[in-house]
Enzyme design. Structure first.
Site, PDB file in Angstrom:
ATOM      1  N   CYS A   1     -18.557  -5.120  31.639  1.00  0.00           N
ATOM      2  CA  CYS A   1     -18.325  -5.919  32.850  1.00  0.00           C
ATOM      3  C   CYS A   1     -18.549  -5.130  34.137  1.00  0.00           C
ATOM      4  O   CYS A   1     -18.408  -5.678  35.232  1.00  0.00           O
ATOM      5  CB  CYS A   1     -16.918  -6.499  32.835  1.00  0.00           C
ATOM      6  SG  CYS A   1     -15.612  -5.260  33.036  1.00  0.00           S
TER       7      CYS A   1
ATOM      8  N   LYS B   1      -5.493   8.317  -9.327  1.00  0.00           N
ATOM      9  CA  LYS B   1      -5.705   7.188  -8.414  1.00  0.00           C
ATOM     10  C   LYS B   1      -7.135   6.677  -8.596  1.00  0.00           C
ATOM     11  O   LYS B   1      -8.073   7.237  -8.046  1.00  0.00           O
ATOM     12  CB  LYS B   1      -5.457   7.621  -6.973  1.00  0.00           C
ATOM     13  CG  LYS B   1      -5.485   6.476  -5.981  1.00  0.00           C
ATOM     14  CD  LYS B   1      -5.096   6.954  -4.592  1.00  0.00           C
ATOM     15  CE  LYS B   1      -5.104   5.809  -3.607  1.00  0.00           C
ATOM     16  NZ  LYS B   1      -6.447   5.234  -3.414  1.00  0.00           N
TER      17      LYS B   1
ATOM     18  N   SER C   1       0.856  -1.184   0.000  1.00  0.00           N
ATOM     19  CA  SER C   1       0.000   0.000   0.000  1.00  0.00           C
ATOM     20  C   SER C   1       0.893   1.236   0.000  1.00  0.00           C
ATOM     21  O   SER C   1       2.103   1.145   0.214  1.00  0.00           O
ATOM     22  CB  SER C   1      -0.903  -0.005   1.231  1.00  0.00           C
ATOM     23  OG  SER C   1      -0.117  -0.071   2.401  1.00  0.00           O
TER      24      SER C   1
ATOM     25  N   LYS D   1      -4.468  12.266  -1.383  1.00  0.00           N
ATOM     26  CA  LYS D   1      -5.912  12.039  -1.274  1.00  0.00           C
ATOM     27  C   LYS D   1      -6.632  13.381  -1.350  1.00  0.00           C
ATOM     28  O   LYS D   1      -6.284  14.321  -0.633  1.00  0.00           O
ATOM     29  CB  LYS D   1      -6.253  11.338   0.051  1.00  0.00           C
ATOM     30  CG  LYS D   1      -5.525  10.023   0.267  1.00  0.00           C
ATOM     31  CD  LYS D   1      -5.843   8.986  -0.790  1.00  0.00           C
ATOM     32  CE  LYS D   1      -7.230   8.409  -0.654  1.00  0.00           C
ATOM     33  NZ  LYS D   1      -7.394   7.474   0.450  1.00  0.00           N
TER      34      LYS D   1
END
Length: 670
Positions: free
Chosen positions: A406, A114, A83, A309
């Protein structure tokens, strides 16, 4: 038509259909009408039906899809499909460029769109398509050859009889996606959220005819064995792939410097909506393969490439509630429950709120209109509140004081922002540890996802990871939607996980601070679980990149009686406890000059390739890394050594030339 005539005509038809298909699907310049193409295809199908022995692997009729498959086989990538690290703004891109220039000097880059699809690998032998696979975890993918064969832009036969492995992105064009969802809506079927999901779902269909009906496309963006073919740069590799008949995206550019890269990024940020397919950014790669080799890679990604991006889309929706979840390490995380809203192509109903301090700082209240975005277009997160929309009915939120699973008291450890449940037997933590152990990056147990683990846990069949190796078919068949075949497959996957290398088991155990990369480094160094269990804090800190905090966490883990008992059980069930990668110090001569040393290679060696040099160093007990730092013991400098040599000189690190290097490795062979 007799058989001899049929053979000649079938060969003619294959040639014509290959040419017409290439013109239509790759060049987008058809020379014959669709009706003529269809007529020729029908003629070839009729011949192959009459004479099945004339059907070839590269026949255009093979794109229609064969019989359904039983399951997808696993494929190991000879060259890992890593990646990429991400960049989100101009500053990140300039930082990337600065790191590159520090290591190799000035560098040219190749910028590519991309594509938002599914990464695949396609392999050819003597020019014929023989295998296609998904990226998977980067090392192991799934064999989707028959589904990829249905993509008409992927050549079944290259223009030259070469053997190669190309990398690409399979995707669904916007028009195909809209058409598919209209058809599914008419049939009352669930709609795909976005083209990426549709493409991935199509290629993972066991019936290739389904994939064939989905009208997928594919751009090739890389050549795994380029240097074996005498190619010296990425731009040259793309041109070569295009000349062979692959569809390579024409919207690419070779940039002389980072300013040209940023101009390309800005250009496509504006032009992005005009494309007939989805993109989510720009991939930037150092063009020269020689410079790529010198830059190397981290455990996760190459240092010579980065993915920019595009800024995340932001939308506003209503915060309905806040749910508190407990993770495998006991960290308690608040999650926003939202009025469903579409963000970056998917419907979002949940988003992270990080921690209690984040909620307080942003003054986030239940009932607020909140701003949502996807971090890196993947993880939805709340980034703010639209205060102007408040009407007084909003409710402030307070984190619980006790564990929601819990009921143990929650504590905040010194120096941390997160609340924790410190009960090691908390059901939520036990369940999350099992999910982590089975995950792809850890033991990679296919079919053992969150839903199945939850069912097993709730049924009382498993509480720790050793319980997984006690499961029987009868127990599994009793679970919801678990038939005999699914149970058999799951047990086979659990059995196969016993053969994993040590680093996967080590990561799967969930030791605090030990991620996948640290697990790899520890496994390489100690080679067996027994040695790692006995390691002192000082011995652990001698491993590159293992700091004091991590060393303390590792020794604390192995000091627990529960950990000792768990490892004994796993050994009894036959789980491998040894590293299966290349051996180092165990095989090294006692007087090896490389034993225990961290070594960096720079420049070109006349006597051997860089990989051969790396193997020799590892054989003699050394460890090769890609960059020079204060932890580097030795630098071996060949011809045209660049900035790594300069940095080593500045840091006072020992430097050898090639003749000294050869002298030492030859001494190690005696």
């Amino acid at each position: 038509m007799d058989r001899q005539q049929a053979e000649r005509r079938a060969a003619e038809l294959r040639e014509l259909l290959h040419r017409y298909g290439y013109e239509y699907y790759v060049l987008d310049r058809p020379s014959v009408p669709d009706a003529e193409y269809d007529r020729l295809m029908q003629e070839l199908m009729a011949i192959e039906e009459q004479y099945p022995e004339l059907k070839t692997s590269d026949s255009p009729t093979q794109r229609i899809g064969g019989p359904p498959l039983e399951a997808f086989r696993k494929v190991t990538h000879v060259v890992p499909m890593m990646s990429l690290a991400n960049a989100f703004d101009e500053g990140d891109l300039r930082d990337f460029d600065r790191r590159v220039r520090q290591e190799v000097g000035e560098a040219a880059y190749v910028c590519e769109l991309k594509i938002d699809g599914l990464a695949v690998s396609v392999r050819y032998e003597d020019g014929y398509f023989v295998q296609g696979a998904t990226r998977g975890d980067g090392t192991t993918g799934e064999d989707i050859t028959e589904n990829l064969r249905t993509i008409r832009s992927l050549p079944l036969r290259l223009k030259e009889p070469v053997s190669l492995e190309a990398r690409g992105e399979a995707f669904m064009p916007k028009a195909s996606f809209l058409r598919l969802n209209e058809e599914r809506k008419a049939r009352g079927e669930e709609l795909f959220a976005n083209p990426r999901n549709a493409a991935a779902g199509s290629l993972r269909q066991l019936d290739p005819k389904v994939a064939a009906s989905r009208q997928l496309d594919l751009f090739v963006y890389g050549l795994a064995n380029a240097e074996e073919l005498g190619i010296e740069s990425h731009s040259e590799a793309l041109d070569y792939l295009q000349a062979l008949g692959f569809k390579v995206n024409p919207e690419r550019r070779r940039c002389a410097n980072i300013d040209e890269v940023i101009a390309f990024v800005n250009e496509w940020h504006e032009k992005r909506p005009q494309l007939p397919y989805e993109i989510d950014g720009i991939v930037i790669k150092v063009d020269s393969f020689a410079q790529q080799r010198e830059l190397g890679a981290t455990a996760k990604s190459p240092r010579w490439a980065i993915a920019y991006k595009f800024p995340a889309e932001e939308v506003v929706t209503t915060l309905i509630g806040i749910e508190v979840n407990v993770g495998r390490t006991g960290v308690v995380t608040p999650t926003a429950i939202l009025e469903p809203v579409r963000v970056a192509g998917t419907t979002v109903q949940r988003a992270t709120l990080h921690n209690e301090d984040f909620i307080r700082e942003k003054d986030i209240r239940i009932g607020d209109a909140v701003i949502i975005k996807k971090a890196g277009d993947i993880i939805p997160e709340v980034v703010g509140v639209v205060v102007d929309r408040r009407d007084g009915d909003e409710t402030p939120f307070a984190m619980p004081t006790h564990c929601p699973e819990c009921e143990s008291e929650l504590v905040r450890l010194e120096g941390e922002v997160a609340l924790r449940c410190l009960n090691p037997n908390c059901p939520a933590q036990l369940r999350e540890r099992l999910i982590h152990f089975a995950s792809r990056a850890a033991m990679n147990i296919e079919g053992l996802g969150e839903k199945v683990v939850t069912q097993l846990f709730n049924a009382g069949l498993v509480r720790d990871v050793a319980d997984l190796y006690r499961l029987t078919k009868e127990q599994l068949i009793g679970l919801e939607r678990m038939g005999e075949k699914s149970a058999t497959n799951l047990l086979a996957a659990i059995e196969a996980s016993k053969q994993n290398s040590l680093e996967r088991l080590l990561f799967g155990l969930g030791i605090r601070y030990v991620g996948a990369k640290a697990a790899q480094l520890l496994a390489e160094h100690f080679e067996t679980m027994e040695r790692l269990e006995r390691a002192t804090k000082e011995e652990l800190m001698a491993v590159p990149e293992i700091g004091e905090k991590m060393a303390d966490a590792i020794t604390a883990f192995f000091a627990q009686p529960e950990a000792t008992e768990l490892l004994q059980e796993l050994r009894a069930y036959g789980v491998n406890m040894a590293y299966k990668g290349p051996k180092r110090s165990a095989e090294a001569p006692a007087d090896s000059a490389f034993a225990g040393k961290t070594v960096v290679l720079t420049g070109k060696l006349a006597s051997m390739s860089r990989n051969e040099a790396k193997e020799e160093i590892e054989r003699l007990g050394g460890r090769v890394t890609g960059s020079v730092s204060r932890s580097t013991d030795l630098v071996i400098a060949g011809e045209d050594a660049g900035s790594k040599l300069e940095k080593a000189q500045q840091l006072g690190i020992e430097i050898w030339d090639e003749s000294r290097f050869l002298q030492e490795i030859n001494r190690g062979k005696r």
